[in-house]
Design an enzyme around this catalytic site. Structure first.
Site, PDB file in Angstrom:
ATOM      1  CB  SER A   5     -37.398 -39.459  44.631  1.00 31.42           C
ATOM      2  OG  SER A   5     -38.583 -40.232  44.605  1.00 31.42           O
TER       3      SER A   5
ATOM      4  CD  GLU B  80      -3.016  -0.934   0.160  1.00 30.89           C
ATOM      5  OE1 GLU B  80      -3.367   0.215  -0.169  1.00 30.89           O
ATOM      6  OE2 GLU B  80      -3.484  -1.962  -0.365  1.00 30.89           O
TER       7      GLU B  80
END
Length: 856
Positions: free
Chosen positions: A490, A105
């Site tokens: 239970s 770039e």
């Protein structure tokens, strides 16, 4: 012969003067043009400068950073947000990554002042000659300015603004800071913002793990992320990578050997998710909802980091145990057949997998829930194995040992005969699910229709240390830990027994296990509870009744020895709401509705000795800059806050100790709050909700359940500190097991979401308990036994097993039992009552049965 004419000296002299004048004129015009251009640029700068934002505001502009959720020990659980971004500093970026972006770039990045004059002049020339700007030679700094403040309009005004901003940025920040801003800001495609997120998305790597070829690939993406990212187009990405590598070599960033090596690397074209280190999708969703309530839509972009209470080791164990248990359950219910049958020509095995028909490739590529894999059966062997091919083209086989379980499914309560060969189960072209085995092979699998939940808590403060809310979050986001209100059956009995002890009963209290008929305005018909076996056992001590999960003892204990109102008021202290506390006899058998998290909270209170802790999952919330926004302040167990002298060091503390003496008692020295109030001033103390004597007795009775009762399979863990209780609800619609020691409490539940029968033989001890054991195997691995110490106010006495009374001289059928001081029974010397309901057979050595609730 013709002779060449000699040149006229005067003519040559005149031509030289004309050339000189032309040069002078051109230089003059060029100077004027240059001055004009420079003046124009300066004028343009001052024209656009007033409308530009200040460069330093970049520091204040928030980047869209997703919500990140972690375990307590720092493992990434989830990343939630439209943008993927992971912020990094310049020092964390490998040099070759920086070099790749400079080569691609802006090769003069470390030299120019923010703009490249040659690029600017090229843009001006293009505008003057063509009327548009086709390229502009934008520097990295200009791209950064454009990304933060400007649009993509191809106009000279925008270019001037871009250049002006670039100069401001360079004046405000160092080159390294500019590069850091650039690498964090830029878009790379596929929702990836910033180079670190791009490394994860495209290569499933951390930034420092990237190769030179991968760095060049990312640098090549930026001019057009939608065209050049490798997921969208591997070919375009390869061309861009080659360009960047060439630039890196020409600029001296890499040598020829590195260039050649990087050029040979295949282009990876696969989309990766966040680098998740811990699977806890149900917890991530709990956090997301809470964050949305607190911060609204900013939750997804504000860069918040949430640390949960999860322990990564326990969480991984919970997820594995639940999935494995549900897969085992679905095996027992029978094989429902392949996903679908495809037309498959075995000749395809000779062709390149990538050229197979799209129909097959698409089917193999479908989502497989719960960590299963999709496979295509390509052949059947004489040894009853099946040849398969997986989504990535890998070929393997499934041995008969991984297929032989597949008895045909008929319905939820029945299945067909066992298969005799592979052809009874599979055919070529079948699309199936497979799962890896511990032996390194594959096994036939199917997605369970039943669901489950597992959650564990730290009893000392209620921190949720693991949570699995179902088999697979992607296919069902219903969190059964927090949202499934089911009958605990239970497994609820320990709370009934705790209430009974609080109202004068003891572990040796004898209650008649005999028929009972209950009439209540809240019940549509008369209620006739029964035991699982259909038998009645007569007078039974409470410890034995809980160990064997006897229903009729629980009902009589509630109705005639405790009282429903007393029990409801007592049990509500464990955190249960009205849904779990019906005001009738069904309460004795867990006939209300509670979530697994409710049950875990209750068991954790029993485990910690009776302190009222509350579950929580968010430990801390941090802003994007690391500042603390929230820190949990849970109620914590503080035994020293109420003990007068918990470890008996009162005498030593009265005298001044030397440093050597202090060192000797440092690890065991635990002063009470009355002696060292400053140490306890800021503690958010959990209130005591039941007495430590009550908690100790229930814990000990529940240890009998594990040692010799319905939870005895847990003895395979080889521990002596585990208390627990199984549970099976009415008609076997729910299977439960809850267990704990002094450091950890965990609950497992299995059932169908549509609340139907689990099937014959499916109950707490068979369906839920193995999941709990698998989890506990990891949770307690390497840890010593740790049970609650016997508190003051508890005594031990030898009693007669049949009567529950203190043993008389000469008694042989005896055992030791714990009592609260002052509650040892006083009995007349009477013989044990006979069992008038059953044949006269001894219960010694009889197997403990799992007792599902039977309401009607």
């Amino acid at each position: 012969m013709l002779q060449r004419k000699s040149p006229d000296k005067n003519t040559g002299h005149k031509s030289g003067k004309l050339l000189l004048r032309a040069l002078v004129l051109l230089l003059g015009l060029g100077s004027v043009a240059l001055v004009g251009a420079v003046s124009g640029v300066i004028g343009a700068y001052y024209y656009v400068a007033p409308s530009l934002p200040q460069a330093e505001t970049i520091r204040d502009l928030p980047l869209q950073i997703p919500l990140r959720i972690f375990s307590r020990d720092g493992r990434l659980i989830s990343e939630i947000g439209q943008s993927r971004r992971v912020l990094i500093t310049y020092d964390e970026v490998p040099k070759y990554v920086v070099d790749a972006f400079i080569a691609a770039e802006d090769r003069r990045f470390f030299e120019h002042p923010g703009i490249d004059y040659r690029g600017i002049l090229r843009g001006v020339f293009q505008k003057l000659t063509t009327g548009r700007v086709a390229s502009g030679g934008s520097t990295l700094t200009q791209q950064l300015a454009r990304s933060y403040f400007l649009n993509l309009d191809q106009t000279l005004e925008r270019k001037f603004k871009e250049a002006a901003l670039a100069i401001q940025i360079e004046n405000e920040f160092t080159k390294e800071q500019v590069m850091e801003l650039f690498l964090n800001k830029m878009f790379f495609g596929q929702r990836a913002y910033g180079v670190s997120a791009a490394a994860q998305v495209f290569f499933d790597k951390e930034l420092e793990e990237l190769s030179i070829a991968e760095a060049a690939t990312l640098a090549g993406v930026l001019p057009a992320p939608s065209r050049y990212n490798p997921v969208r187009s591997a070919e375009n990405a390869l061309l861009r990578r080659s360009y960047v590598l060439g630039r890196m070599q020409s600029l001296g960033f890499i040598d020829r050997a590195e260039y050649d090596e990087a050029m040979q690397v295949p282009m990876e074209s696969e989309l990766h998710g966040a680098a998740v280190e811990l699977h806890a999708d149900y917890v991530a969703e709990m956090v997301r909802r809470e964050m949305l309530n607190r911060f609204g839509e900013e939750t997804y972009t504000g860069g918040y980091q949430v640390v949960t209470t999860l322990d990564s080791r326990l969480q991984a164990a919970a997820v594995y145990a639940l999935k494995n248990g549900l897969l085992e359950f679905t095996r027992r219910r029978g094989y429902k057949g392949p996903i679908k049958a495809l037309e498959f020509d075995p000749a395809l095995l000779n062709e390149d997998f990538t050229r197979w028909p799209d129909e097959i490739l698409n089917e193999l590529d479908q989502y497989a829930p719960g960590g299963l894999s999709v496979a295509l059966v390509t052949g059947l062997g004489d040894d009853n194995s099946a040849s398969i091919i997986l989504r990535n083209g890998v070929r393997d086989n499934v041995p008969w040992s991984g297929i032989s379980w597949a008895r045909p499914f008929i319905d939820r309560t029945s299945k067909g005969p066992a298969p005799e060969s592979v052809t009874d189960v599979l055919a070529v072209g079948d699309l199936i699910y497979v799962m890896p085995t511990t032996k390194g092979s594959w096994a036939l699998a199917q997605v369970p229709e039943a669901q489950g939940a597992l959650v564990s808590l730290d009893p000392n403060d209620g921190a949720i240390t693991s949570l699995a809310g179902g088999f697979d979050f992607a296919t069902s986001k219903f969190n059964r830990v927090t949202q499934a209100y089911r009958q605990p059956g239970s497994s609820f009995k320990p709370f009934i027994y705790s209430a009974a002890l609080e109202h004068g009963n003891t572990a040796a209290t004898v209650v008649d296990d005999s028929p009972v008929v209950i009439r209540s305005s809240e019940l549509e018909t008369d209620w006739r509870p029964i035991n699982y076996t259909g038998r009645f056992y007569g007078p039974t001590r409470l410890r034995e009744a809980l160990t064997r999960s006897m229903n009729l003892v629980s009902v009589r204990l509630l109705l005639y020895e405790t009282g429903v109102g007393n029990a409801v008021r007592h049990i509500a202290k464990f955190g249960f709401d009205d849904n779990a506390l019906p005001r009738n006899g069904s309460l004795a058998l867990g006939g209300g509705n509670a979530t697994p998290l409710d049950m875990a909270q209750g068991y954790a209170i029993l485990a910690n000795g009776g302190y009222g802790i509350k579950p929580y999952v968010i430990d801390a919330i941090y802003a994007a800059d690391g500042s603390t926004l929230y820190r949990a302040d849970p109620k914590v167990v503080c035994r020293e806050c109420e003990d007068e002298d918990p470890v008996g060091y009162a005498d030593e503390r009265e005298a001044v100790m030397s440093l050597e003496e202090m060192a000797d008692v440092a690890l065991s020295y635990r002063p009470a709050a009355s002696e060292a109030p400053d140490l306890f001033a800021n503690i958010n103390k959990a209130p005591r909700v039941i007495s430590e004597q009550n908690a100790f007795l229930i814990q000990d009775m529940m240890r009998s359940v594990v040692a010799s009762g319905t939870g005895r399979r847990a003895m395979a863990l080889g521990r002596t500190d585990l208390s627990g209780k199984t549970g099976t609800s009415n008609d076997r619609r729910d299977a439960w097991f809850g267990g704990f020691n002094f450091d950890l409490a965990a609950i497992t539940w299995v059932g169908y979401d549509d609340d139907v029968d689990l099937g014959p033989g499916e109950e707490g001890s068979r369906t839920a308990l193995p999941i709990w054991i698998e989890f506990a195997r990891t949770a307690f691995d390497g840890l010593p036994n740790h049970r609650m110490p016997m508190p003051k106010g508890i005594v031990s006495r030898k009693i007669n097993r049949e009567t529950g009374c203190p043993a008389a001289a000469g008694d042989r059928n005896t055992m030791f039992e714990y009592f609260r001081d002052g509650h040892v029974p006083v009995c007349e010397n009477i013989e044990a009552a006979p069992d008038i309901f059953n044949s006269p057979t001894s219960r010694e050595g009889e197997e403990a049965e799992e007792e599902p609730e039977s309401l009607f």
